[in-house]
Design a protein around this motif. Structure first.
Motif, PDB file in Angstrom:
ATOM      1  N   LYS A 123       0.837  -1.201   0.000  1.00  0.00           N
ATOM      2  CA  LYS A 123       0.000   0.000   0.000  1.00  0.00           C
ATOM      3  C   LYS A 123       0.875   1.254   0.000  1.00  0.00           C
ATOM      4  CE  LYS A 123      -3.832   2.101   2.582  1.00  0.00           C
ATOM      5  NZ  LYS A 123      -4.722   1.953   3.775  1.00  0.00           N
ATOM      6  N   ALA A 124       1.917   1.255   0.821  1.00  0.00           N
ATOM      7  CA  ALA A 124       2.837   2.396   0.859  1.00  0.00           C
ATOM      8  C   ALA A 124       3.569   2.545  -0.465  1.00  0.00           C
ATOM      9  CB  ALA A 124       3.838   2.229   2.008  1.00  0.00           C
ATOM     10  N   LEU A 125       3.932   1.417  -1.071  1.00  0.00           N
ATOM     11  CA  LEU A 125       4.611   1.455  -2.369  1.00  0.00           C
ATOM     12  C   LEU A 125       3.714   2.089  -3.426  1.00  0.00           C
ATOM     13  CD1 LEU A 125       6.874   0.620  -4.378  1.00  0.00           C
ATOM     14  CD2 LEU A 125       5.625  -1.529  -4.671  1.00  0.00           C
ATOM     15  N   ALA A 126       2.426   1.705  -3.442  1.00  0.00           N
ATOM     16  CA  ALA A 126       1.503   2.273  -4.418  1.00  0.00           C
ATOM     17  C   ALA A 126       1.452   3.799  -4.307  1.00  0.00           C
ATOM     18  CB  ALA A 126       0.112   1.675  -4.230  1.00  0.00           C
ATOM     19  N   LYS A 127       1.453   4.308  -3.080  1.00  0.00           N
ATOM     20  CA  LYS A 127       1.440   5.757  -2.877  1.00  0.00           C
ATOM     21  C   LYS A 127       2.740   6.392  -3.370  1.00  0.00           C
ATOM     22  CE  LYS A 127      -1.745   5.860   1.068  1.00  0.00           C
ATOM     23  NZ  LYS A 127      -1.902   6.210   2.512  1.00  0.00           N
ATOM     24  N   GLN A 130       2.653   6.489  -7.139  1.00  0.00           N
ATOM     25  CA  GLN A 130       1.762   7.568  -7.571  1.00  0.00           C
ATOM     26  C   GLN A 130       2.458   8.921  -7.454  1.00  0.00           C
ATOM     27  OE1 GLN A 130      -1.820   6.846  -5.168  1.00  0.00           O
ATOM     28  NE2 GLN A 130      -2.978   6.646  -7.075  1.00  0.00           N
ATOM     29  N   GLY A 131       3.153   9.126  -6.337  1.00  0.00           N
ATOM     30  CA  GLY A 131       3.873  10.377  -6.135  1.00  0.00           C
ATOM     31  C   GLY A 131       4.962  10.607  -7.158  1.00  0.00           C
ATOM     32  N   ASN A 137      -3.873   2.100 -10.381  1.00  0.00           N
ATOM     33  CA  ASN A 137      -5.280   1.806 -10.147  1.00  0.00           C
ATOM     34  C   ASN A 137      -5.414   0.595  -9.234  1.00  0.00           C
ATOM     35  OD1 ASN A 137      -6.497   3.814 -11.844  1.00  0.00           O
ATOM     36  ND2 ASN A 137      -5.761   2.629 -13.600  1.00  0.00           N
ATOM     37  N   LYS A 138      -6.208   0.727  -8.182  1.00  0.00           N
ATOM     38  CA  LYS A 138      -6.474  -0.401  -7.300  1.00  0.00           C
ATOM     39  C   LYS A 138      -7.506  -1.304  -7.948  1.00  0.00           C
ATOM     40  CE  LYS A 138      -7.154  -1.374  -2.397  1.00  0.00           C
ATOM     41  NZ  LYS A 138      -7.432  -0.767  -1.078  1.00  0.00           N
ATOM     42  N   LEU A 150      -0.507  -0.909 -12.876  1.00  0.00           N
ATOM     43  CA  LEU A 150       0.378   0.229 -13.138  1.00  0.00           C
ATOM     44  C   LEU A 150       0.435   0.469 -14.640  1.00  0.00           C
ATOM     45  CD1 LEU A 150       3.370  -0.898 -10.868  1.00  0.00           C
ATOM     46  CD2 LEU A 150       1.256   0.233 -10.163  1.00  0.00           C
ATOM     47  N   ASP A 151       0.395   1.739 -15.061  1.00  0.00           N
ATOM     48  CA  ASP A 151       0.429   1.992 -16.502  1.00  0.00           C
ATOM     49  C   ASP A 151       1.841   1.879 -17.056  1.00  0.00           C
ATOM     50  OD1 ASP A 151       1.357   4.347 -15.283  1.00  0.00           O
ATOM     51  OD2 ASP A 151       0.628   5.608 -16.915  1.00  0.00           O
ATOM     52  N   SER A 152       2.841   2.327 -16.283  1.00  0.00           N
ATOM     53  CA  SER A 152       4.237   2.288 -16.726  1.00  0.00           C
ATOM     54  C   SER A 152       5.127   2.554 -15.532  1.00  0.00           C
ATOM     55  CB  SER A 152       4.490   3.344 -17.805  1.00  0.00           C
ATOM     56  OG  SER A 152       5.874   3.464 -18.072  1.00  0.00           O
ATOM     57  N   LEU A 153       6.307   1.946 -15.535  1.00  0.00           N
ATOM     58  CA  LEU A 153       7.268   2.201 -14.465  1.00  0.00           C
ATOM     59  C   LEU A 153       8.280   3.279 -14.844  1.00  0.00           C
ATOM     60  CD1 LEU A 153       7.971  -1.468 -13.296  1.00  0.00           C
ATOM     61  CD2 LEU A 153       6.909   0.344 -11.939  1.00  0.00           C
ATOM     62  N   GLN A 154       8.213   3.758 -16.064  1.00  0.00           N
ATOM     63  CA  GLN A 154       9.211   4.727 -16.526  1.00  0.00           C
ATOM     64  C   GLN A 154       9.281   5.982 -15.656  1.00  0.00           C
ATOM     65  OE1 GLN A 154      11.435   3.811 -18.895  1.00  0.00           O
ATOM     66  NE2 GLN A 154      10.318   1.882 -18.677  1.00  0.00           N
TER      67      GLN A 154
END
Length: 355
Positions: A123-127, A130-131, A137-138, A150-154
């Protein structure tokens, strides 16, 4: 959350979503051992798309391969082909998790999914992602686990690089130690291992024969043994691919020779274990699965150790004082001693074995 319940929740995520994931290859990244491998294999058997597993856990590798799933182990190969959809299981070691994300960020893929325990850091990683500008998207949540798309890690490359520690060297006396992300006590000598080494320095009388370092981590205990007692023949074993790589690097850095093998406690050692048994087994055994205390690994180690020791062979382990190892040692060996202790740790010695 226990390891069993966490695995059950992760399996629920998989099979609730799996029908939607059969349209392209699926990569299970950092896959835990508790997945339903046979059911996964059966689901993809009727498709034209491969199911692949990339794991740091030797148990996962064995189970996936037994189910006929193409599998890769970090001790042998880093991810290099992630065509299709990739599902990352966030591991308990944050540094290891960021290492996996770093691998994915280098390789094109259709979609990245992220699953894990909410109290295990996902959960912390998702935030954080996002930052950093990643669209997160959950997708699903239940029983304190969550699944994200996740749309992209770039956009997160800088965040990933900041949190990914490369191979790291440090020292203990004359020893050069090499560690990697996700390896126990990364970049430092933990207090328990230091107490075990100090105790062995004063009390160990075995200077030749065959020694086994179980749960070898970065190779600290085994390398120290070889430095002090060059006539010992060392086998170092761990379930973690990162630990095996770190131990090999530690032995090489100190110009020491030993056999480094993947094993789940004693499972996997039968082909290389001496028929007469080891003269010496040493370990700083783990007692956590995720964030939960788990005695299963140490219980198996202690209960099975007499079968792998020669008559008169010695088991030396270090553990937190609160762990219930005296009863286990008494049941397995009939006798043991507390060789050393401080406010936090105890060193146990037991003698037994075959014959």
């Amino acid at each position: 959350m226990s390891n069993l319940s966490a695995s059950s929740a992760l399996n629920q995520f998989l099979f609730r979503q799996l029908d939607a994931w059969l349209d392209q290859p699926l990569n299970l990244v950092a896959a835990p051992a508790g997945l339903n491998w046979q059911q996964l294999a059966a689901a993809f058997a009727n498709t034209q798309h491969p199911l692949r597993v990339w794991t740091n856990d030797w148990r996962s590798l064995q189970l996936a391969q037994a189910a006929g799933i193409q599998s890769f182990f970090t001790a042998e190969q880093a991810p290099n082909n992630l065509a299709g959809r990739s599902l990352v299981f966030w591991p308990k070691a944050k540094e290891e998790g960021y290492w996996w994300l770093g691998q994915l960020a280098k390789i094109p893929h259709e979609q990245v999914l992220l699953a894990g325990e909410t109290n295990g850091g996902v959960k912390a990683l998702a935030k954080q992602l996002q930052g950093a500008g990643v669209l997160v998207n959950k997708t699903d949540s239940a029983r304190r686990c969550a699944l994200y798309t996740l749309d992209s890690l770039q956009p997160a490359k800088a965040l990933i690089a900041e949190n990914t520690l490369d191979q790291q060297g440090f020292g203990l006396g004359e020893l050069t130690l090499v560690s990697q992300p996700g390896v126990f006590s990364h970049g430092r000598v933990d207090e328990g291992s230091a107490l075990l080494i100090a105790t062995l320095t004063k009390q160990l009388t075995i200077s030749a024969g065959k020694a086994l370092d179980l749960g070898c981590g970065c190779g600290l205990l085994g390398a120290w043994l070889l430095k002090q007692h060059p006539k010992l023949q060392l086998t170092a074993a761990d379930v973690s691919g990162f630990a095996l790589n770190a131990t090999r690097a530690t032995l090489q850095a100190n110009q020491l020779k030993g056999k480094v093998v993947a094993a789940d406690i004693f499972t996997g050692l039968d082909e290389c274990a001496p028929p007469e048994g080891y003269d010496l087994i040493i370990s700083n055994p783990p007692f956590h699965t995720g964030k939960a205390t788990d005695y299963e690994l140490a219980s198996r180690l202690i209960s099975q150790a007499p079968n792998y020791l020669r008559k008169g062979g010695e088991l030396w382990i270090v553990a937190n004082r609160f762990l219930p190892y005296p009863d286990l040692l008494q049941q397995a060996f009939g006798n043991f001693i507390i060789a050393a202790e401080n406010g936090k740790f105890r060193v146990y010695k037991a003698i037994g074995g075959k014959g």
